[in-house]
Design a protein around this motif. Sequence first.
Motif, PDB file in Angstrom:
ATOM      1  N   VAL A  22      -3.503   9.799  -6.456  1.00 58.68           N
ATOM      2  CA  VAL A  22      -2.677   9.047  -5.509  1.00 58.68           C
ATOM      3  C   VAL A  22      -3.496   8.662  -4.284  1.00 58.68           C
ATOM      4  CG1 VAL A  22      -0.686   9.165  -3.956  1.00 58.68           C
ATOM      5  CG2 VAL A  22      -0.505  10.061  -6.289  1.00 58.68           C
ATOM      6  N   VAL A  23      -4.279   9.607  -3.755  1.00 58.68           N
ATOM      7  CA  VAL A  23      -5.131   9.325  -2.602  1.00 58.68           C
ATOM      8  C   VAL A  23      -6.150   8.241  -2.957  1.00 58.68           C
ATOM      9  CG1 VAL A  23      -6.929  10.262  -1.090  1.00 58.68           C
ATOM     10  CG2 VAL A  23      -4.863  11.591  -1.540  1.00 58.68           C
ATOM     11  N   TYR A  24      -6.739   8.349  -4.147  1.00 56.68           N
ATOM     12  CA  TYR A  24      -7.707   7.351  -4.613  1.00 56.68           C
ATOM     13  C   TYR A  24      -7.068   5.961  -4.642  1.00 56.68           C
ATOM     14  CZ  TYR A  24     -10.870   4.944  -7.879  1.00 56.68           C
ATOM     15  OH  TYR A  24     -11.712   4.035  -8.471  1.00 56.68           O
ATOM     16  N   ALA A 237      -0.056   5.984 -10.586  1.00 55.87           N
ATOM     17  CA  ALA A 237      -0.022   4.533 -10.396  1.00 55.87           C
ATOM     18  C   ALA A 237       1.301   4.099  -9.788  1.00 55.87           C
ATOM     19  CB  ALA A 237      -0.262   3.823 -11.723  1.00 55.87           C
ATOM     20  N   LEU A 238       2.402   4.627 -10.302  1.00 54.21           N
ATOM     21  CA  LEU A 238       3.728   4.241  -9.814  1.00 54.21           C
ATOM     22  C   LEU A 238       3.981   4.771  -8.409  1.00 54.21           C
ATOM     23  CD1 LEU A 238       6.126   2.635 -10.795  1.00 54.21           C
ATOM     24  CD2 LEU A 238       7.137   4.745 -11.671  1.00 54.21           C
ATOM     25  N   ILE A 239       3.621   6.038  -8.157  1.00 56.66           N
ATOM     26  CA  ILE A 239       3.805   6.626  -6.826  1.00 56.66           C
ATOM     27  C   ILE A 239       3.003   5.844  -5.788  1.00 56.66           C
ATOM     28  CG2 ILE A 239       3.311   8.647  -5.386  1.00 56.66           C
ATOM     29  CD1 ILE A 239       3.869  10.379  -7.869  1.00 56.66           C
ATOM     30  N   THR A 240       1.750   5.571  -6.107  1.00 54.96           N
ATOM     31  CA  THR A 240       0.879   4.853  -5.177  1.00 54.96           C
ATOM     32  C   THR A 240       1.439   3.477  -4.850  1.00 54.96           C
ATOM     33  OG1 THR A 240      -1.069   5.987  -6.076  1.00 54.96           O
ATOM     34  CG2 THR A 240      -1.457   3.996  -4.795  1.00 54.96           C
ATOM     35  N   LEU A 241       1.878   2.774  -5.873  1.00 62.21           N
ATOM     36  CA  LEU A 241       2.378   1.410  -5.678  1.00 62.21           C
ATOM     37  C   LEU A 241       3.613   1.384  -4.783  1.00 62.21           C
ATOM     38  CD1 LEU A 241       1.961  -1.537  -6.489  1.00 62.21           C
ATOM     39  CD2 LEU A 241       3.462  -1.118  -8.435  1.00 62.21           C
ATOM     40  N   VAL A 242       4.568   2.258  -5.038  1.00 64.05           N
ATOM     41  CA  VAL A 242       5.803   2.271  -4.255  1.00 64.05           C
ATOM     42  C   VAL A 242       5.537   2.688  -2.806  1.00 64.05           C
ATOM     43  CG1 VAL A 242       8.056   3.375  -4.000  1.00 64.05           C
ATOM     44  CG2 VAL A 242       7.261   2.678  -6.266  1.00 64.05           C
ATOM     45  N   VAL A 243       4.743   3.730  -2.619  1.00 66.01           N
ATOM     46  CA  VAL A 243       4.430   4.198  -1.266  1.00 66.01           C
ATOM     47  C   VAL A 243       3.693   3.118  -0.475  1.00 66.01           C
ATOM     48  CG1 VAL A 243       3.052   5.839   0.080  1.00 66.01           C
ATOM     49  CG2 VAL A 243       4.407   6.645  -1.867  1.00 66.01           C
ATOM     50  N   MET A 244       2.672   2.521  -1.094  1.00 71.45           N
ATOM     51  CA  MET A 244       1.895   1.512  -0.388  1.00 71.45           C
ATOM     52  C   MET A 244       2.694   0.239  -0.159  1.00 71.45           C
ATOM     53  SD  MET A 244      -0.943   2.839   0.402  1.00 71.45           S
ATOM     54  CE  MET A 244      -1.908   1.417   0.827  1.00 71.45           C
ATOM     55  N   GLY A 245       3.547  -0.118  -1.118  1.00 77.05           N
ATOM     56  CA  GLY A 245       4.397  -1.287  -0.920  1.00 77.05           C
ATOM     57  C   GLY A 245       5.293  -1.116   0.295  1.00 77.05           C
ATOM     58  N   ALA A 246       5.869   0.076   0.455  1.00 73.52           N
ATOM     59  CA  ALA A 246       6.722   0.361   1.609  1.00 73.52           C
ATOM     60  C   ALA A 246       5.919   0.271   2.911  1.00 73.52           C
ATOM     61  CB  ALA A 246       7.342   1.748   1.463  1.00 73.52           C
ATOM     62  N   ILE A 247       4.701   0.798   2.896  1.00 72.21           N
ATOM     63  CA  ILE A 247       3.832   0.741   4.085  1.00 72.21           C
ATOM     64  C   ILE A 247       3.509  -0.701   4.447  1.00 72.21           C
ATOM     65  CG2 ILE A 247       1.505   1.268   4.935  1.00 72.21           C
ATOM     66  CD1 ILE A 247       1.655   3.907   3.429  1.00 72.21           C
TER      67      ILE A 247
END
Length: 449
Positions: A22-24, A237-247
């Motif tokens: 996720v960090v990557y 992949a899914l966690i990263t996308l949703v978190v970054m999309g919100a940011i």
Amino acid sequence: MEIEEFGYKQELKRGLTLRDLVVYGMIFMIPIAPFGVYGYVNQEAPGMVPLAYIIGMVAMVFTALSYGAMARAFPIAGSVYSYAQRGLTPHVGFLAGWLMLLDYLLIPPLLYVYAAMALNHLYPEVPKVGFILAFLVSATFVNLRGITFTARMNILFLLAQLVVLGIFLFYAWNALHGGTGHGQLTLAPLYSPENFHFGMLMQGVSIAVLSFLGFDAISTLAEEVKGDPGRSVGRAALITLVVMGAIFVVQTWIATDLAAGMGFKSADTAFYEIAELAAGSWLATVTGVATALAWGVAVAITSQAAVSRLLFGMARDGKLPKVLAKVHPKHNTPHISIYLVALLSLLICYLFINSVDTLTSLVNFGALSGFMLLHITVINFYWRRQKSGQVVRHLICPSIGFVIVCAIMYNMGVDAQKLGAIWVVAGLIYLFLLNRLGSGAALPDPLKQ
């Protein structure tokens, strides 16, 4: 499922956890990515930058679901190349890898050039090439030390970016509610009837989607993940996308309402002008330097790691020179591939240092066309070949993802489409020569045995 079942040896070190992935992905996507491209998205979708990011996120969610599905079936390095090779045909797999190479190979030099331009603007006495060399050498050194060392560096870079983002949001929020711009958070950035034009909005999305490229690179590290790599890659992949999309949506929403009625000097400096409006020139400088370091150092490290793994996977299968599959005996890294990426990045920077728009378009073309093949692979492998019977997961979702990516590709610049087509033709010629030489025989697939 072990990697040996696919005909490979476990050569890369398994040291990554779900958190590391996720960090990557977050580092690769750059939490402050809108700082650098806000002005360009706003040119195409004036006053509706957050809406462009929301559409981009929805499109990439379907792509993330397809990545997760294929990672569970084939938890190996190579990303879309490996998935299409086994889920469709070896020839289509090669083409997918060729397209993703266009994305991954050009991302590091693109980042170096953007970062060098930002710092050269602040420190004109230092030539751009000086900054480029500094960024390139540092990224190469970190990657040669191994994926575990890279993961530790990623955490530090991520925290630094989040601190800068937090500072901007604090001052921008206070300035907004102090009466600047709209004076409060409104719905105008999500839909403005007087400025809405679907074609232009989708052009803005085609630029905004550049900020989302990176979650897909998580799949290239599948052979370096502890535990169940297939499940971890999909979840990450899914966690990263949703978190970054919100940011992305939050920062551009506040920035857009703050900048209501404001005219920008240029697309390059738009966000930094908003930062100056929020708190003064010092914040403009902080956000500018942070953007340069994030793009030129943090993301360059992760992108170089991704492309070196893609080269490793294709070379291991005989699609590229075998020397690129060599692994360092001490650090367990594909060191020859890492060196090659560094050399190619230097050459590409030299050729395109004054043509950043062309580089950006080519990166998007490579990534999005690879995503199209990914969605087709999910449908063919699960729905047609395996007859999974899961209509939503293996037919409807990848079909929706395919249509959305096609729409973004259609609204991309004509020059990007032409240059991308040239790259595809070059790949087909290379594939023809490979077949004539009898290279790249198919590898064992445990799901067919």
